[in-house]
Design a protein around this motif. Structure first.
Motif, PDB file in Angstrom:
ATOM      1  N   LEU A 212     105.926 -63.626 -55.759  1.00  0.00           N
ATOM      2  CA  LEU A 212     106.717 -64.760 -55.552  1.00  0.00           C
ATOM      3  C   LEU A 212     108.187 -64.789 -56.320  1.00  0.00           C
ATOM      4  N   GLN A 213     108.044 -64.149 -57.435  1.00  0.00           N
ATOM      5  CA  GLN A 213     109.442 -64.119 -58.192  1.00  0.00           C
ATOM      6  C   GLN A 213     110.592 -63.112 -57.581  1.00  0.00           C
ATOM      7  N   ILE A 214     109.919 -62.030 -56.876  1.00  0.00           N
ATOM      8  CA  ILE A 214     110.603 -61.019 -56.241  1.00  0.00           C
ATOM      9  C   ILE A 214     111.356 -61.793 -54.772  1.00  0.00           C
ATOM     10  N   ALA A 215     110.522 -62.539 -54.280  1.00  0.00           N
ATOM     11  CA  ALA A 215     111.197 -63.300 -52.993  1.00  0.00           C
ATOM     12  C   ALA A 215     112.040 -64.227 -53.586  1.00  0.00           C
ATOM     13  N   ARG A 216     111.759 -64.894 -54.573  1.00  0.00           N
ATOM     14  CA  ARG A 216     112.972 -65.976 -54.886  1.00  0.00           C
ATOM     15  C   ARG A 216     114.160 -65.295 -55.255  1.00  0.00           C
ATOM     16  N   ASN A 217     113.956 -64.031 -56.240  1.00  0.00           N
ATOM     17  CA  ASN A 217     115.153 -63.399 -56.469  1.00  0.00           C
ATOM     18  C   ASN A 217     115.956 -62.923 -55.450  1.00  0.00           C
ATOM     19  N   LEU A 218     115.347 -62.475 -54.350  1.00  0.00           N
ATOM     20  CA  LEU A 218     116.028 -61.863 -53.258  1.00  0.00           C
ATOM     21  C   LEU A 218     116.624 -62.778 -52.497  1.00  0.00           C
ATOM     22  N   TYR A 219     116.157 -64.123 -52.447  1.00  0.00           N
ATOM     23  CA  TYR A 219     116.797 -65.208 -51.759  1.00  0.00           C
ATOM     24  C   TYR A 219     118.117 -65.547 -52.652  1.00  0.00           C
ATOM     25  N   LEU A 220     118.078 -65.492 -53.635  1.00  0.00           N
ATOM     26  CA  LEU A 220     119.250 -65.726 -54.586  1.00  0.00           C
ATOM     27  C   LEU A 220     120.332 -64.682 -54.492  1.00  0.00           C
ATOM     28  N   LEU A 221     119.971 -63.452 -54.156  1.00  0.00           N
ATOM     29  CA  LEU A 221     120.830 -62.404 -54.289  1.00  0.00           C
ATOM     30  C   LEU A 221     121.422 -62.530 -52.495  1.00  0.00           C
ATOM     31  N   GLU A 222     120.554 -63.023 -51.570  1.00  0.00           N
ATOM     32  CA  GLU A 222     121.256 -63.267 -50.196  1.00  0.00           C
ATOM     33  C   GLU A 222     122.492 -64.446 -50.271  1.00  0.00           C
ATOM     34  N   TYR A 223     122.034 -65.337 -51.161  1.00  0.00           N
ATOM     35  CA  TYR A 223     123.111 -66.401 -51.236  1.00  0.00           C
ATOM     36  C   TYR A 223     124.170 -65.980 -52.140  1.00  0.00           C
ATOM     37  N   THR A 224     124.066 -65.193 -53.116  1.00  0.00           N
ATOM     38  CA  THR A 224     125.372 -64.757 -54.203  1.00  0.00           C
ATOM     39  C   THR A 224     126.017 -63.672 -53.614  1.00  0.00           C
ATOM     40  N   GLY A 225     125.273 -62.544 -53.243  1.00  0.00           N
ATOM     41  CA  GLY A 225     125.824 -61.429 -53.193  1.00  0.00           C
ATOM     42  C   GLY A 225     125.785 -60.728 -54.455  1.00  0.00           C
ATOM     43  N   GLY A 226     126.297 -59.718 -54.679  1.00  0.00           N
ATOM     44  CA  GLY A 226     126.290 -58.852 -55.769  1.00  0.00           C
ATOM     45  C   GLY A 226     125.086 -57.623 -55.860  1.00  0.00           C
ATOM     46  N   LYS A 227     124.820 -57.137 -56.883  1.00  0.00           N
ATOM     47  CA  LYS A 227     124.036 -56.082 -56.977  1.00  0.00           C
ATOM     48  C   LYS A 227     122.905 -56.329 -57.936  1.00  0.00           C
ATOM     49  N   LEU A 228     121.573 -56.050 -57.357  1.00  0.00           N
ATOM     50  CA  LEU A 228     120.297 -56.578 -58.234  1.00  0.00           C
ATOM     51  C   LEU A 228     119.395 -55.220 -58.039  1.00  0.00           C
ATOM     52  N   HIS A 229     118.948 -55.062 -59.393  1.00  0.00           N
ATOM     53  CA  HIS A 229     117.970 -54.037 -59.491  1.00  0.00           C
ATOM     54  C   HIS A 229     116.771 -54.557 -59.982  1.00  0.00           C
ATOM     55  N   ILE A 230     115.560 -54.102 -59.174  1.00  0.00           N
ATOM     56  CA  ILE A 230     114.201 -54.986 -59.425  1.00  0.00           C
ATOM     57  C   ILE A 230     113.343 -53.670 -60.163  1.00  0.00           C
ATOM     58  N   PRO A 231     113.311 -53.735 -61.423  1.00  0.00           N
ATOM     59  CA  PRO A 231     112.466 -52.741 -62.125  1.00  0.00           C
ATOM     60  C   PRO A 231     110.943 -52.940 -61.944  1.00  0.00           C
ATOM     61  N   THR A 232     110.349 -51.816 -62.076  1.00  0.00           N
ATOM     62  CA  THR A 232     109.024 -51.370 -62.147  1.00  0.00           C
ATOM     63  C   THR A 232     108.053 -52.378 -61.355  1.00  0.00           C
ATOM     64  N   ILE A 233     108.298 -52.421 -59.986  1.00  0.00           N
ATOM     65  CA  ILE A 233     107.320 -53.074 -58.990  1.00  0.00           C
ATOM     66  C   ILE A 233     105.914 -52.330 -59.041  1.00  0.00           C
ATOM     67  N   SER A 234     105.047 -53.103 -58.586  1.00  0.00           N
ATOM     68  CA  SER A 234     103.832 -52.739 -58.546  1.00  0.00           C
ATOM     69  C   SER A 234     102.509 -53.117 -57.524  1.00  0.00           C
TER      70      SER A 234
END
Length: 416
Positions: A212-234
């Motif tokens: 759920l948090q990854i989905a939220r953060n990806l929506y934010l990235l889609e809105y803002t642009g920029g570079k996002l790194h998501i560490p240690t997915i599981s």
């Protein structure tokens, strides 16, 4: 230091010498000549069993105790262990006391590590004190040498703060790291929510907390642009979410921790707190999905997520123990039992481009920065193999294949 590395097999898909056994002459920190049967006159000879050489490895998530927790690990010893484990470059998490959230903190780390064979690249905190309330001093930290900004193992509950951070760093091409776990859904969970947690009577963390948090953060990235790194997915769903985001063209990358690639929650039967990590160990189906994500390129980076912890915070009842495992010394041996050699080298080097770190090739005239290793030989990981001050390894007793010999970097040769 003028050296000749004899009969070394180069593993570098971009090199004309890929998979060839050659001699490499290094003079004053620069590769002078590569070829077969070169004369060793006037050079110190480095000749090791089944010697393989690749571009220097990079670990994107490393915690060391100093400053503040030198009893867990010092910068000097931690970087020495990193070098002997094959890492020429590491990204240091802002986990000291004080948290590295301003220019002076980054400058301190750079100064203290300037003469090490392994180059330390500080990550600045995303929020002041990593408390999740106010954005930290990104631009000042960037100027002092910070390569990214994130709060280690802390998820940002305030979506607007992450939005602002993603917008702000675009002015200087900065990288935001967003650890992804919804703390409300996690609650008091300590292990993966599933059959094992039910059997053991331990509070579970649903996979949904991460997804759920990854989905939220990806929506934010889609809105803002920029570079996002998501560490240690599981989880498998996390892999799928990031794969779909990349297909949309979002500038997102991710990593996976080595322990999540090897171990499952089935090891928790004896309530051994060495296996208490964040995110938690998941079932076999999730582990296989992570391996598939590595192989298909969705997962960009593999990290040891090296986190030394002393017995006072680790050797406790499972619920009370702190999350984390050391991982430097076992990193290559683990992966060499799971993945093809070329994939390991790729996942240990690709992170440099993500974090804006220079990556030298293996060619005449290049600055010499490479890892030395032996992919052969089975062995069992034991306490005597731990070089870190803290001994909290989740890999003790595991069977591995191959070892890192060390590195040549910054004009220094360090061998285990």
């Amino acid at each position: 230091m003028n050296l000749i590395f004899k009969n070394a097999t180069i593993i570098d898909a971009n090199s004309p010498y890929h998979k060839q056994a050659v001699d490499i002459i290094v003079k004053d920190g620069t590769i002078q000549k590569i070829g077969a049967n070169l004369s060793a006159d006037g050079y110190e000879v480095v000749e090791l069993d089944s010697l393989h050489i690749s571009k220097g490895w990079f670990d994107s998530s490393v915690s060391l105790g100093e400053p503040g927790y030198e009893d867990r690990e010092t910068l000097a010893n931690g970087l020495e262990v990193a070098a002997k484990s094959g890492f020429t470059n590491v990204a240091l998490q802002p986990t000291g006391n004080p948290v590295a959230d301003k220019q002076a903190d980054i400058a301190f780390i750079k100064s203290r590590t300037a003469y090490a064979a392994t180059t330390a690249h500080p990550i600045g905190a995303l929020t002041k004190g990593s408390e999740g309330k106010d954005i930290a001093e990104f631009f000042d930290m960037k100027n002092a040498g910070a390569v990214a900004f994130g709060d280690y193992q802390k998820s940002l509950s305030d979506a607007n703060l992450l939005k602002i951070a993603l917008q702000y760093v675009q002015d200087f091409d900065g990288l935001v790291i967003a650890y992804s776990q919804d703390d409300k859904i996690k609650g008091k969970g300590v292990v993966h929510e599933g059959i094992v947690s039910t059997r053991l009577g331990l509070k579970g963390i649903p996979a949904l907390a991460e997804e759920l948090q990854i989905a939220r953060n990806l929506y934010l990235l889609e809105y803002t642009g920029g570079k996002l790194h998501i560490p240690t997915i599981s989880t498998a769903k996390s892999v799928q979410l990031i794969k779909e985001a990349k297909q949309k063209g979002l500038n997102v990358t991710c990593s996976v921790a080595i322990h999540n690639l090897l171990l499952t929650d089935e090891v928790l039967g004896n309530f051994d707190s060495r296996y208490k990590v964040a995110p938690p160990l998941r079932p076999e189906s999730e582990r296989k999905a992570l391996l598939a994500g590595v192989l298909d390129g969705t997962i960009d980076v593999i990290t040891s997520d090296h986190n030394p912890l002393d017995v006072e915070v680790k050797k406790l009842e499972f619920d009370l123990a702190k999350d984390g495992s050391i991982g430097f010394e076992s990193a290559f041996g683990v992966l060499n039992t799971l993945l093809p050699l070329e994939v390991i080298v790729d996942k240990f080097t690709a992170g440099k481009a993500i974090f804006g770190i220079e990556s030298n090739g293996i060619a005449e005239g290049d600055a010499a920065s490479f890892t030395l290793f032996n992919p052969e030989g089975d062995w069992t990981f034991d306490k005597k193999d731990i070089l870190s001050k803290s001994k909290n390894s989740a890999f003790l007793g595991q069977q591995f294949k191959g070892r890192a010999y060390g590195v040549y970097n910054n004009g220094k040769l360090v061998l285990r």
